[in-house]
Every structure is written in structure tokens, then in C-alpha cells.
Write a protein that holds these residues in place. Structure first.
Motif, PDB file in Angstrom:
ATOM      1  N   VAL A 198       0.825  -1.205   0.000  1.00  8.92           N
ATOM      2  CA  VAL A 198       0.000   0.000   0.000  1.00  8.92           C
ATOM      3  C   VAL A 198       0.867   1.265   0.000  1.00  8.92           C
ATOM      4  N   ASP A 199       2.138   1.161   0.429  1.00  9.67           N
ATOM      5  CA  ASP A 199       3.017   2.336   0.443  1.00  9.67           C
ATOM      6  C   ASP A 199       3.259   2.854  -0.971  1.00  9.67           C
ATOM      7  N   ALA A 200       3.406   4.168  -1.081  1.00  9.16           N
ATOM      8  CA  ALA A 200       3.734   4.746  -2.381  1.00  9.16           C
ATOM      9  C   ALA A 200       5.114   4.246  -2.799  1.00  9.16           C
ATOM     10  N   PRO A 201       5.282   3.929  -4.065  1.00  6.69           N
ATOM     11  CA  PRO A 201       6.601   3.456  -4.504  1.00  6.69           C
ATOM     12  C   PRO A 201       7.646   4.568  -4.371  1.00  6.69           C
ATOM     13  N   LEU A 202       8.864   4.176  -3.994  1.00  6.39           N
ATOM     14  CA  LEU A 202       9.951   5.140  -3.838  1.00  6.39           C
ATOM     15  C   LEU A 202      10.735   5.253  -5.139  1.00  6.39           C
ATOM     16  N   ARG A 203      11.428   6.362  -5.277  1.00  4.96           N
ATOM     17  CA  ARG A 203      12.354   6.478  -6.403  1.00  4.96           C
ATOM     18  C   ARG A 203      13.457   5.445  -6.253  1.00  4.96           C
ATOM     19  N   PRO A 204      14.029   5.003  -7.376  1.00  9.88           N
ATOM     20  CA  PRO A 204      15.153   4.066  -7.282  1.00  9.88           C
ATOM     21  C   PRO A 204      16.287   4.691  -6.467  1.00  9.88           C
ATOM     22  N   ARG A 205      16.976   3.872  -5.678  1.00 15.21           N
ATOM     23  CA  ARG A 205      18.118   4.355  -4.888  1.00 15.21           C
ATOM     24  C   ARG A 205      19.343   4.518  -5.779  1.00 15.21           C
ATOM     25  N   PRO A 206      20.152   5.543  -5.546  1.00 15.76           N
ATOM     26  CA  PRO A 206      21.413   5.614  -6.289  1.00 15.76           C
ATOM     27  C   PRO A 206      22.357   4.507  -5.802  1.00 15.76           C
ATOM     28  N   ALA A 207      23.213   4.031  -6.682  1.00 17.03           N
ATOM     29  CA  ALA A 207      24.220   3.043  -6.286  1.00 17.03           C
ATOM     30  C   ALA A 207      25.342   3.794  -5.571  1.00 17.03           C
ATOM     31  N   LEU A 208      25.300   3.777  -4.239  1.00 18.21           N
ATOM     32  CA  LEU A 208      26.252   4.586  -3.463  1.00 18.21           C
ATOM     33  C   LEU A 208      27.585   3.868  -3.320  1.00 18.21           C
ATOM     34  N   THR A 209      28.641   4.485  -3.836  1.00 22.76           N
ATOM     35  CA  THR A 209      29.994   3.974  -3.638  1.00 22.76           C
ATOM     36  C   THR A 209      30.778   5.051  -2.909  1.00 22.76           C
ATOM     37  N   GLN A 210      32.017   4.735  -2.516  1.00 22.72           N
ATOM     38  CA  GLN A 210      32.798   5.747  -1.797  1.00 22.72           C
ATOM     39  C   GLN A 210      33.182   6.893  -2.730  1.00 22.72           C
ATOM     40  N   ASP A 211      33.059   6.697  -4.029  1.00 26.04           N
ATOM     41  CA  ASP A 211      33.362   7.780  -4.962  1.00 26.04           C
ATOM     42  C   ASP A 211      32.222   8.788  -5.042  1.00 26.04           C
ATOM     43  N   ILE A 212      30.999   8.369  -4.787  1.00 26.04           N
ATOM     44  CA  ILE A 212      29.846   9.220  -5.074  1.00 26.04           C
ATOM     45  C   ILE A 212      29.053   9.608  -3.823  1.00 26.04           C
ATOM     46  N   ALA A 213      29.353   8.965  -2.685  1.00 26.94           N
ATOM     47  CA  ALA A 213      28.569   9.197  -1.459  1.00 26.94           C
ATOM     48  C   ALA A 213      28.555  10.679  -1.076  1.00 26.94           C
ATOM     49  N   PHE A 214      29.682  11.368  -1.282  1.00 24.81           N
ATOM     50  CA  PHE A 214      29.768  12.788  -0.867  1.00 24.81           C
ATOM     51  C   PHE A 214      28.683  13.631  -1.536  1.00 24.81           C
ATOM     52  N   PHE A 215      28.342  13.268  -2.772  1.00 24.81           N
ATOM     53  CA  PHE A 215      27.398  14.072  -3.549  1.00 24.81           C
ATOM     54  C   PHE A 215      26.011  14.053  -2.882  1.00 24.81           C
ATOM     55  N   PHE A 216      25.588  12.832  -2.474  1.00 22.81           N
ATOM     56  CA  PHE A 216      24.268  12.707  -1.867  1.00 22.81           C
ATOM     57  C   PHE A 216      24.273  13.181  -0.412  1.00 22.81           C
ATOM     58  N   GLU A 217      25.427  13.014   0.268  1.00 26.40           N
ATOM     59  CA  GLU A 217      25.548  13.564   1.621  1.00 26.40           C
ATOM     60  C   GLU A 217      25.432  15.087   1.563  1.00 26.40           C
ATOM     61  N   GLY A 218      26.119  15.684   0.570  1.00 24.19           N
ATOM     62  CA  GLY A 218      26.062  17.139   0.389  1.00 24.19           C
ATOM     63  C   GLY A 218      24.635  17.600   0.122  1.00 24.19           C
ATOM     64  N   ALA A 219      23.945  16.848  -0.719  1.00 15.00           N
ATOM     65  CA  ALA A 219      22.573  17.219  -1.062  1.00 15.00           C
ATOM     66  C   ALA A 219      21.700  17.224   0.190  1.00 15.00           C
ATOM     67  N   LYS A 220      21.924  16.209   1.073  1.00 15.73           N
ATOM     68  CA  LYS A 220      21.166  16.135   2.331  1.00 15.73           C
ATOM     69  C   LYS A 220      21.409  17.380   3.188  1.00 15.73           C
ATOM     70  N   GLN A 221      22.658  17.895   3.116  1.00 15.59           N
ATOM     71  CA  GLN A 221      23.012  19.092   3.894  1.00 15.59           C
ATOM     72  C   GLN A 221      22.607  20.380   3.162  1.00 15.59           C
ATOM     73  N   GLY A 222      22.009  20.227   1.988  1.00 14.32           N
ATOM     74  CA  GLY A 222      21.539  21.410   1.265  1.00 14.32           C
ATOM     75  C   GLY A 222      22.588  22.039   0.359  1.00 14.32           C
ATOM     76  N   THR A 223      23.665  21.313   0.075  1.00 16.49           N
ATOM     77  CA  THR A 223      24.697  21.880  -0.802  1.00 16.49           C
ATOM     78  C   THR A 223      24.881  21.005  -2.039  1.00 16.49           C
ATOM     79  N   LEU A 224      25.183  21.685  -3.137  1.00 11.54           N
ATOM     80  CA  LEU A 224      25.486  20.987  -4.389  1.00 11.54           C
ATOM     81  C   LEU A 224      27.006  20.973  -4.537  1.00 11.54           C
ATOM     82  N   LEU A 225      27.603  19.795  -4.414  1.00  9.52           N
ATOM     83  CA  LEU A 225      29.068  19.682  -4.420  1.00  9.52           C
ATOM     84  C   LEU A 225      29.575  19.200  -5.767  1.00  9.52           C
TER      85      LEU A 225
END
Ligand SMILES: [Zn+2]
Length: 336
Positions: A198-225
């Protein structure tokens, strides 16, 4: 191996179920299968072309003899290729364990029926070990016979709860002598249900690696890195381990202003993937720092989107776990 504790609420997990599974240990999975062709140069060439293997002992008689072989040898890892049947050559395109001459259901099919009836309906291959007894040479004609080697107690895995089933395959030559042994392990498991339907479907998750994690962490903090090379200072996106210009693995990040222009865009109508709203405008945005990135366009009628239009990034929390940059038109007032 420790015994499995019986669970009254799930009787199939108890000792009786495991004993039933283990009654298949030692039984042939099905009748032996003979290779359709002798070991031959043409198939070896196809294989080594595909693998990019340039070892001359696979094609050159002299080189093979100089290396102590009786003649041209087949790549050892090609073992299964000699006895494999094409997928569509199986009845109806669906793989079935071969039956013996009596036409009786094979032990492997019976075992899989037991798993299916208990809800272990999914399968994934987990291990394959091969042991080579002697080199396989041109003209050999292989036969493979397989035995259900072992069935594990129920294990908890990331995919779900299930049992590992190991099959042992013996490869013999035209004289009946063993040339190789292979152990092939699969996991039969109950597919996990991740969330109520019954839950609304979520967007696909990004494949988080140590090369790309900073980008999504930054986005969570409100910054585009944006990733910056630690050696030559070149900015790059999407994130990757090394600088394409100088090859350096050192990097840090700079915070983008978020301002840019629409470099290119599409408006998606089909296919409609759960988790997104349609029509869905998606742009390649050229940031004022010079790098480009892909993001949703929001707050704009798709009919009004133009190449070159100024946009600004906005960090959007699409659900509890995922925040991603999207872009909205920059009003002329804010552009200054
Ligand atoms: Zn660099």
C-alpha cells in the motif's frame, strides 16, 4: 553444523523439513550429459576472442608442446562450454533438469518442488569452484554427471532466508577418466517483502559507492558539491576516482552556487516508472562553474522550457532517505 531449532509457527523450518531436504544428498541431479562436439579449435577461438586471452597454447601446437602439453589445449575455464546446451534448445525455452531414460522426474526437480512448496521460490547462484585433473586437449569428448552434494540448514541472508544447495559435477573424457570436478552452489530463498504494497513506490536508490557518497551527503546538507582534482584543480562530474586530465586520485569538493542554464532537456511521458510524476521534464544543466549534471526541472510548464534558460538548484527530499538536486527556473529578479 548446528542443528536447526524447530519453530512451531513455521513447521517447514523444523528438523523434519531439513531431513527431507537432506534425503536428496548423494542422488544424481539427472542423467549424465555428453558433449555434442569434440573439443575443437573453432569453439576455442570464439572463447579466447571473447575473453581477449592471447596465450598461444590454445591455438599453436608448437607453443603448446614447448610448454609441456601434448598438443593444443582448451582454456580450463571453458570447461562447461563443452557440455552446455543452448537455452532455447530446452523445452519451451525453460530450463528443466534432464530426465533419465525411464522418464521419471529427476531428483533435482523433486528437490526444487519441495523448496517451492515451502515458499523458497527464488534462486541465485552463489559459488562455483572448479578443479582441473588434466589439461583438456583437441579431440577430447567430455561427459558430465552431477550429484546433489549437500543442502545447508536454513540461513539468514541479505536476500532472504534460504538453503544453500551444492551440486557436484564430474567431467570425464571418452575413456571414462575424470578431467575436472566442479562444485556449483545456489541459494534457494524466500523473497523478502521490503514494504507493504500500500506504500507509495519510492524512487530508485542511487548506487552509493565511496566515490559518489559525498554528492548525496552534500545534497542532504543542502549543498550541491562538485568534485575537484587535488593536483590540477579541474572540476568534474559525475564523480569518479581519477582525474581525466592528469590522472591524479587526489580530490576534494567545491560548493556550487547552484546557478546554471539548461544545456539540453527531454520531457518524459513513457515509460512511466513508479516513484516519478509524469510528464517529467529532465535537463542537462550547465552550472556556472562549468560542469554539467542531470536533474529534474520543477516549477515550470514543460511547454515553457527553453535551451539556455537560467535555472537554480534546489535540494529536494524525495523521501526520508533520499535528497537530490532539482532545478527550477531562475526568475529575472533573482538573477542579479
Ligand atoms: Zn587533475
Amino acid at each position: 553444523m548446528s542443528p536447526v531449532a524447530p519453530d512451531a509457527s513455521r513447521p517447514e523450518d523444523g528438523d523434519a523439513f531439513l531431513a527431507q531436504l537432506r534425503s536428496f544428498e548423494g542422488k544424481p541431479s539427472g542423467p549424465p550429459m555428453e558433449a555434442r562436439d569434440e573439443v575443437n579449435q573453432a569453439m576455442i577461438r570464439h572463447w579466447i576472442d571473447a575473453m581477449g586471452d592471447e596465450n598461444p597454447v590454445y591455438v599453436d601446437e608448437k607453443a603448446a608442446r614447448a610448454n609441456g602439453f601434448p598438443g593444443v589445449v582448451a582454456p580450463p575455464t571453458m570447461l562447461q562450454a563443452w557440455v552446455m546446451r543452448g537455452y532455447l534448445s530446452q523445452k519451451g525455452g525453460e530450463w528443466k533438469a534432464p530426465r533419465d531414460e525411464s522418464g521419471e522426474t529427476s531428483a533435482q526437480e523433486q528437490l526444487f518442488d519441495v523448496f517451492n512448496a515451502a515458499g523458497f521460490t527464488s534462486v541465485v547462484a552463489t559459488n562455483c569452484d572448479q578443479e582441473y585433473t588434466r589439461p583438456i586437449v583437441l579431440g577430447d569428448r567430455l561427459t558430465v554427471s552431477s550429484v546433489i552434494d549437500s543442502v545447508s540448514p536454513e540461513k539468514h541472508t541479505g536476500l532472504g532466508d534460504g538453503h544453500f544447495v551444492t551440486t557436484r559435477l564430474e567431467f570425464t573424457d571418452q575413456h571414462g577418466e575424470r578431467v575436472a570436478t566442479m562444485r556449483f552452489r545456489i541459494l534457494r530463498f524466500r523473497p523478502q517483502v521490503h514494504r507493504p504494497a500500500v506504500d507509495a513506490p519510492l524512487r530508485p536508490r542511487p548506487a552509493l559507492t565511496q566515490d559518489i557518497a559525498f554528492f548525496f551527503e552534500g545534497a542532504k546538507q543542502g549543498t550541491l558539491l562538485i568534485q575537484r582534482c587535488g593536483a590540477c584543480g579541474l572540476l568534474r562530474h559525475p564523480p569518479r576516482p581519477a582525474c581525466a586530465s592528469c590522472g591524479s586520485f587526489d580530490w576534494d569538493t567545491v560548493t556550487s552556487s547552484g546557478r546554471g542554464t539548461v544545456y539540453s532537456f527531454v520531457v518524459m511521458h513513457h515509460p512511466q516508472i513508479p516513484g516519478f510524476d509524469y510528464p517529467l521534464p529532465i535537463a542537462v544543466v550547465e552550472l556556472e562553474e562549468g560542469t554539467r549534471l542531470v536533474g529534474d526541472l520543477i516549477g515550470v510548464d514543460p511547454a515553457d522550457i527553453r535551451i539556455g534558460m537560467p535555472v537554480v538548484a534546489e535540494m529536494v527530499a524525495v523521501d526520508d532517505e533520499l535528497t537530490i538536486p532539482m532545478f527550477r527556473p531562475l526568475s529575472p529578479g533573482k538573477a542579479a
